[in-house]
Design a protein around this motif. Sequence first.
Motif, PDB file in Angstrom:
ATOM      1  N   ILE A  78     -35.724   8.653   5.063  1.00 35.37           N
ATOM      2  CA  ILE A  78     -34.401   9.262   5.221  1.00 35.37           C
ATOM      3  C   ILE A  78     -33.346   8.457   4.470  1.00 35.37           C
ATOM      4  O   ILE A  78     -32.504   9.023   3.766  1.00 35.37           O
ATOM      5  CB  ILE A  78     -34.032   9.372   6.715  1.00 35.37           C
ATOM      6  N   THR A  79     -33.391   7.136   4.613  1.00 41.64           N
ATOM      7  CA  THR A  79     -32.410   6.316   3.887  1.00 41.64           C
ATOM      8  C   THR A  79     -32.595   6.492   2.381  1.00 41.64           C
ATOM      9  O   THR A  79     -31.622   6.590   1.639  1.00 41.64           O
ATOM     10  CB  THR A  79     -32.527   4.833   4.266  1.00 41.64           C
ATOM     11  N   PHE A  80     -33.842   6.574   1.947  1.00 35.62           N
ATOM     12  CA  PHE A  80     -34.076   6.727   0.516  1.00 35.62           C
ATOM     13  C   PHE A  80     -33.640   8.097   0.023  1.00 35.62           C
ATOM     14  O   PHE A  80     -33.265   8.246  -1.143  1.00 35.62           O
ATOM     15  CB  PHE A  80     -35.553   6.488   0.182  1.00 35.62           C
ATOM     16  N   GLU A 139     -31.289  12.922  15.439  1.00 29.37           N
ATOM     17  CA  GLU A 139     -32.321  12.979  16.493  1.00 29.37           C
ATOM     18  C   GLU A 139     -33.369  14.060  16.229  1.00 29.37           C
ATOM     19  O   GLU A 139     -34.577  13.754  16.214  1.00 29.37           O
ATOM     20  CB  GLU A 139     -31.678  13.167  17.860  1.00 29.37           C
ATOM     21  N   PRO A 140     -32.984  15.327  15.996  1.00 32.09           N
ATOM     22  CA  PRO A 140     -34.031  16.328  15.729  1.00 32.09           C
ATOM     23  C   PRO A 140     -34.815  16.052  14.450  1.00 32.09           C
ATOM     24  O   PRO A 140     -36.000  16.376  14.352  1.00 32.09           O
ATOM     25  CB  PRO A 140     -33.259  17.646  15.620  1.00 32.09           C
ATOM     26  N   LEU A 141     -34.173  15.396  13.489  1.00 36.93           N
ATOM     27  CA  LEU A 141     -34.850  15.082  12.238  1.00 36.93           C
ATOM     28  C   LEU A 141     -36.004  14.113  12.467  1.00 36.93           C
ATOM     29  O   LEU A 141     -37.133  14.338  12.017  1.00 36.93           O
ATOM     30  CB  LEU A 141     -33.843  14.478  11.249  1.00 36.93           C
ATOM     31  N   PHE A 142     -35.750  13.035  13.212  1.00 37.95           N
ATOM     32  CA  PHE A 142     -36.798  12.028  13.429  1.00 37.95           C
ATOM     33  C   PHE A 142     -37.849  12.520  14.413  1.00 37.95           C
ATOM     34  O   PHE A 142     -39.018  12.120  14.317  1.00 37.95           O
ATOM     35  CB  PHE A 142     -36.173  10.711  13.890  1.00 37.95           C
ATOM     36  N   VAL A 143     -37.461  13.368  15.342  1.00 42.68           N
ATOM     37  CA  VAL A 143     -38.463  13.978  16.228  1.00 42.68           C
ATOM     38  C   VAL A 143     -39.423  14.836  15.402  1.00 42.68           C
ATOM     39  O   VAL A 143     -40.642  14.805  15.607  1.00 42.68           O
ATOM     40  CB  VAL A 143     -37.772  14.821  17.324  1.00 42.68           C
ATOM     41  N   ALA A 144     -38.866  15.590  14.441  1.00 35.21           N
ATOM     42  CA  ALA A 144     -39.705  16.423  13.580  1.00 35.21           C
ATOM     43  C   ALA A 144     -40.645  15.584  12.721  1.00 35.21           C
ATOM     44  O   ALA A 144     -41.744  16.033  12.363  1.00 35.21           O
ATOM     45  CB  ALA A 144     -38.826  17.296  12.686  1.00 35.21           C
ATOM     46  N   PRO A 169     -35.120   5.730  20.299  1.00 37.30           N
ATOM     47  CA  PRO A 169     -33.875   4.976  20.535  1.00 37.30           C
ATOM     48  C   PRO A 169     -33.650   3.861  19.519  1.00 37.30           C
ATOM     49  O   PRO A 169     -32.512   3.618  19.096  1.00 37.30           O
ATOM     50  CB  PRO A 169     -34.063   4.416  21.951  1.00 37.30           C
ATOM     51  N   LEU A 170     -34.725   3.198  19.117  1.00 30.93           N
ATOM     52  CA  LEU A 170     -34.599   2.136  18.110  1.00 30.93           C
ATOM     53  C   LEU A 170     -34.177   2.726  16.767  1.00 30.93           C
ATOM     54  O   LEU A 170     -33.312   2.168  16.076  1.00 30.93           O
ATOM     55  CB  LEU A 170     -35.930   1.396  17.958  1.00 30.93           C
ATOM     56  N   ILE A 171     -34.793   3.822  16.387  1.00 33.75           N
ATOM     57  CA  ILE A 171     -34.464   4.468  15.111  1.00 33.75           C
ATOM     58  C   ILE A 171     -32.993   4.878  15.075  1.00 33.75           C
ATOM     59  O   ILE A 171     -32.274   4.617  14.100  1.00 33.75           O
ATOM     60  CB  ILE A 171     -35.368   5.698  14.887  1.00 33.75           C
ATOM     61  N   LEU A 172     -32.523   5.514  16.156  1.00 37.59           N
ATOM     62  CA  LEU A 172     -31.148   6.007  16.183  1.00 37.59           C
ATOM     63  C   LEU A 172     -30.135   4.874  16.199  1.00 37.59           C
ATOM     64  O   LEU A 172     -29.071   4.972  15.571  1.00 37.59           O
ATOM     65  CB  LEU A 172     -30.942   6.917  17.399  1.00 37.59           C
ATOM     66  N   SER A 173     -30.448   3.764  16.882  1.00 35.50           N
ATOM     67  CA  SER A 173     -29.511   2.631  16.913  1.00 35.50           C
ATOM     68  C   SER A 173     -29.327   2.034  15.524  1.00 35.50           C
ATOM     69  O   SER A 173     -28.260   1.516  15.194  1.00 35.50           O
ATOM     70  CB  SER A 173     -30.013   1.556  17.886  1.00 35.50           C
TER      71      SER A 173
END
Length: 446
Positions: A56-58, A114-119, A128-132
């Motif tokens: 995602i960052t890339f 949130e929905p992006l990383f769940v997918a 929670p770690l990813i979103l922080s």
Amino acid sequence: MNVNLLSGPIRPQLIRMTLTLMVGMLTMMSFNLLDTWFIAQLGTRALAAISFTFPITFSLISLTIGMGVGTSAILGRYLGQGREEEAKRKALSAILFAFGFMVVGGGAGLLWSEPLFVAMGADADALPLILSYMHIWFAGCGLLAVSMVGNAIFRAFGNTRIPSGIMVAASLVNAVLDPVLIFGVGPVPALGIQGAAIASLLSWACGCGLMLWMLWFRHRLLSWRQFDRYGLSDGREILRIAMPAALANMLTPLATVLLTAFVARYGQEAVAAYGVGSRLESVACLFILSLSMSLPPVISQNSGARQLARVAEAYRSALQMVLMIQLAIYLLLLLGSPWIATAFSDQAEVQRLLLQYLWILPLGYGLQGVIILTSSSLNALHQPRLAFGLSLLRFFVLFVPLSCLLGYGFGLFGMFIGGVVANLLGACLAYLWFNSTLRRLTLESV
């Protein structure tokens, strides 16, 4: 300030510019790797979480990389034609457009993270770690855009020393702040993975400030002259190359998302090993990345001056160098792989899979370099659609299908073999593609 790239031996010019860039890139990539190592000390869960963020960052970084490609190609051609004042005005448009696009992208990320990383397959423990981490990253990514496009402006003028120095300074800030904010020191609390994001944000702010000062006040490479009249048209001219280049770069994280989802079928240890391998790849391919930044100004300035024989010479020299250097790097990785595996994880399964990665995939890095350099050269020749087509072919006709096909049959070992085979086929096609394009442009110029 404008370095002459239109005369003199080409190979020494490329080597000088590439090595200067490598100093900054090596510092930046090494500290990114150090950042991964610090996070790895928090455990496999944190390491797997940061692995999910990379595609995602890339994706957003690819947008500014594309803006940098478009900026370098347009400015290089104008400089090759001796139209320096127009190039400076277009440089200002590039900075403003890149910042605006990145702010919009970061805002979208904040809304839909949130929905992006769940997918993507992130579980309840990792989310929670990813979103922080990502909420801070999204909030400050506009600062990163200014630095990256500013680097492209200096490179278009033939100056790689200043971008390298700014990258070193920003990376040092990140390296100093990382352990302090991740683990806590004195009154500073331990923020874990969120601390890594804050350290990145502060380093971007330093890099952005330095870049604007150098561009605007020290070297006066940005111009408001007639900006009100031509600013929008300048931006559209840059975007004509930048958007296909950005889309091509975004194919990389998209492919990584698909492959990460495939790897996730084998468990958290496999994701952690693949994430470390991907970060190591960015360091191992440092020469490719640096050369892909130093080659386009040489090609765009000489194509602007209609010196297509020098364009062909620059392309051949770049391919020869990248194949030799990456073969040497593969041998070094092969020798150092046991130490690397134990340095990044104490879990036997993660070590085993990381060793497998290091023994196989780096064998194709030189071939991957041929494809990347061909794509950047096509953009420098103002052929963004051909460059995009090459990237599309590389990832979604060759790399992802072959990796997954062999992966289904032979597990992760087969997936890695498929990646090497795909790079071999892609490199052969890229070489033929570029030479065909250059012959056509040569005939058109007669």
